[in-house]
Write an enzyme that holds these catalytic residues in place. Structure first.
Site, PDB file in Angstrom:
ATOM      1  CE1 TYR A 165      -4.259  -0.292   4.061  1.00  0.00           C
ATOM      2  CE2 TYR A 165      -3.403  -2.368   3.230  1.00  0.00           C
ATOM      3  CZ  TYR A 165      -3.260  -1.006   3.440  1.00  0.00           C
ATOM      4  OH  TYR A 165      -2.142  -0.357   3.008  1.00  0.00           O
ATOM      5  NE  ARG A 181       5.703   2.188  -4.286  1.00  0.00           N
ATOM      6  CZ  ARG A 181       5.315   1.000  -3.856  1.00  0.00           C
ATOM      7  NH1 ARG A 181       4.900   0.074  -4.672  1.00  0.00           N
ATOM      8  NH2 ARG A 181       5.349   0.712  -2.557  1.00  0.00           N
ATOM      9  CE  LYS A 231       0.001  -0.709   4.733  1.00  0.00           C
ATOM     10  NZ  LYS A 231       0.611  -2.028   4.616  1.00  0.00           N
ATOM     11  CD  GLU A 259       2.451   1.357   3.976  1.00  0.00           C
ATOM     12  OE1 GLU A 259       2.234   0.659   2.966  1.00  0.00           O
ATOM     13  OE2 GLU A 259       3.008   0.920   5.002  1.00  0.00           O
ATOM     14  CG  ASP A 260       1.700   2.772  -0.111  1.00  0.00           C
ATOM     15  OD1 ASP A 260       2.463   1.796  -0.060  1.00  0.00           O
ATOM     16  OD2 ASP A 260       0.474   2.656  -0.217  1.00  0.00           O
ATOM     17  CG  ASP A 314       4.213  -2.313   5.794  1.00  0.00           C
ATOM     18  OD1 ASP A 314       4.623  -3.359   6.313  1.00  0.00           O
ATOM     19  OD2 ASP A 314       3.152  -2.256   5.144  1.00  0.00           O
ATOM     20  CG  ASP A 315       5.503   0.458   1.000  1.00  0.00           C
ATOM     21  OD1 ASP A 315       4.429  -0.121   0.807  1.00  0.00           O
ATOM     22  OD2 ASP A 315       5.583   1.635   1.367  1.00  0.00           O
ATOM     23  CG  ASN A 339      -1.512  -4.890  -3.121  1.00  0.00           C
ATOM     24  OD1 ASN A 339      -1.420  -3.680  -3.274  1.00  0.00           O
ATOM     25  ND2 ASN A 339      -0.868  -5.529  -2.156  1.00  0.00           N
TER      26      ASN A 339
END
Length: 548
Positions: A95, A148, A166, A237-238, A260-261, A400
């Site tokens: 990851y 993103r 993930k 996610e993202d 999750d973000d 990150n």
């Protein structure tokens, strides 16, 4: 049949069944494997030695990532045995931060499909497409549109690596059995010109649709999941910041979904904030927070923080007044005409400014939180300004991959004369300043979302609430021993992550039962209940049932 009715080469080609060199003599006879595998029977520890040897010989972490994904494609049990044998070593490879480079090159390093690819060109067919997945009891779908990815922007189909990674963490960090997990890329095109012209790009060569078109397709997807996989939780996610916030709001009260973000990042940052106050001898409600970055992560974090502050006994109005936001266009304040609806609660009266140091001097925050994706954004002037107004400034550089971190631990400790309490979104090695060794913690969501996943899996929760993320954040914070707190470590050691997450999942599961959201009978011992559900990466003896 335990082997799904398969024998011979079919068994070897199924990663959930393949044991490679570990089949017993009886299994080889029963399954028609004699001559198809080396004539030995190795234990898993011997196989693990071979994996470690081969991993060590790879020249880069990206090459190690490719090797390990290839192992997963051939032998799922050995892959998880490897990751879980040394999480501190392997999690940064499978990851963050390696996954960032892997996504940038996803179409170039692609070997074989993993998960599902759902294109907007298939509008009206989603329910039937979901039925193509071989497992019929899916409990988690992690879905991205690649809008993103980490701090890297719109990667389109190259972002498919994220849900794959993930969901591996659900298993490696919290023991959710892998057969219940489905990674999914929802292909809505990309605005990334580089990929649109890359002959090896794996997605639709179209620019992204209108928000209305996208949300209509996501509606079809979410409703199809309820029908095809009725016990499934959808993990978003993202997605882009606005989509992340709006889609969560669109579905959270009706279906079992979370982002999750927005929520996971908030939960793990809350952990760091709680432990920073332990070091300082204060409470969350005594602090004042200034964010650099006001997208989905920043707003989700601020919203969850305010919920936690309200739980400590102050009003929502008071909680909001302790949180300020600063983005690419400056401080968020009422005269701004470019604010999203979800940013407006943080638009406090203040003179307009695009100078972050000036904002620090006037607002006097005790904590700055970087979710900007701009590497080096917390420069020397900023850290020195924080150190001038705080005895122990809290510096959380959460962006990150590594090159996007707002500052390094060495910079934070040096520029603050050793006063900073620091954590990052990626793992940095121990840092020395003035003869003292500091342990910079990693505010990584993998302490939170796999534990939430295990709690949902075990309880079959109907909904996911912010309170679950607050409880998870508190539970993780409570597992950092005092001696490590003294060295500045805000998060538990990664080497023991499975046990940390079992304890966290038990606390979240208790909340699920207390909230009336569980669909199973309440157990007497919550930790033992979670342990019953934990996957163990060990081969099962198949010969007896197969031969019968």
């Amino acid at each position: 049949m335990a082997m799904k009715g398969k024998s011979g080469v079919e068994v070897l080609r199924d990663p959930s069944l393949n044991k490679s060199t570990a089949f017993s003599e009886a299994e080889k006879r029963a399954l028609g494997l004699i001559g198809l595998v080396p004539d030995v029977t190795e234990i898993e520890d011997v196989q693990l030695r071979r994996v470690n040897l081969q991993v060590a010989e790879k020249p880069t972490d990206l090459e190690r990532y490719i090797y390990l994904i290839n192992l997963l494609d051939h032998n799922e049990t050995l892959f998880y045995r490897t990751i879980m044998s040394d999480p501190a070593r392997f999690l940064p490879i499978v990851y963050d931060p390696t996954i960032g480079e892997a996504c940038l090159k996803f179409g170039h390093i692609y070997r074989q499909p993993r998960g599902m690819y759902l294109s907007m060109a298939r509008r009206g067919q989603v329910r039937d497409i979901l039925k193509n997945w071989p497992e019929k009891d899916v409990r988690f779908i992690c879905v991205t549109d690649g809008g993103r990815i980490l701090g890297l922007g719109d990667l389109g189909a190259n972002g498919a690596g994220i849900p794959i990674g993930k969901l591996q963490l659900y298993t490696a960090c919290a023991g959710v059995p892998p057969q219940y997990l489905l990674p999914m890329y929802l292909d809505a095109g990309t605005n990334n010109e580089q990929y649109l012209h890359d002959p090896l790009y794996l997605g639709m060569r179209k620019t992204r649709p209108s928000t209305e078109e996208l949300y209509s397709f996501v509606d079809e997807f979410v409703e199809a999941v309820q029908e095809v996989f009725p016990k499934c939780c959808i993990h978003f996610e993202d997605w882009t910041g606005a989509d992340a916030v709006h889609l969560l709001k669109r579905y959270r009260d009706k279906y079992c979904v979370y982002n999750d973000d927005v929520q996971g990042t908030a939960g793990i940052t809350l952990t760091g904030m709680i432990n920073a106050t332990k070091i300082k001898g204060t409470k969350l409600k005594d602090e004042k927070y200034l964010f650099l970055g006001a997208g989905s992560a920043g707003i989700g974090l601020a919203d969850l923080l305010c919920s936690a502050l309200v739980a400590q006994g102050i009003s929502l109005k008071e909680a909001l007044s302790r949180v300020y936001m600063f983005d690419i266009n400056g401080l968020i304040e009422p005269s701004r005409k470019d604010l999203f609806d979800f940013q407006k609660p943080y638009a406090h009266p203040h003179a307009p400014t695009r100078d972050f140091v000036a904002a620090i001097k006037s607002i006097k925050p005790t904590t700055i939180i970087g979710v900007s994706t701009v590497g080096g954004a917390f420069n020397q002037k900023i850290v020195e300004a924080m150190a001038r107004i705080n005895e122990r400034p809290v510096i959380l550089a959460l962006s990150n991959p590594t090159e996007h971190a707002e500052c390094t631990p060495e910079q934070a400790y040096t520029w603050s004369n050793g006063k900073a309490i620091y954590a990052a979104g990626v793992q940095f090695p121990p840092a020395r300043y003035n003869g003292q060794t500091f342990l910079p913690g990693q505010a990584n969501n993998f302490y939170i979302f796999p534990a939430i996943g295990m709690a949902i899996f075990a309880t079959q929760a109907k909904r996911v609430t912010d309170e679950m993320f607050i409880e998870a954040g508190q539970a993780v914070a409570d597992q950092v021993p005092a001696d490590l707190l003294k060295q500045g470590l805000l998060y538990p050691l990664q080497s023991n992550i499975l046990e940390t997450e079992v304890q966290t999942a038990a606390r979240v599961a208790k909340l699920v039962f207390d909230s009336g959201l569980a669909c199973v009978k309440r157990p007497a011992d919550m930790v033992a209940f979670i342990r019953q559900h934990v996957y163990s990466p060990e081969y099962r003896e198949e010969a007896a049932s197969t031969a019968a």
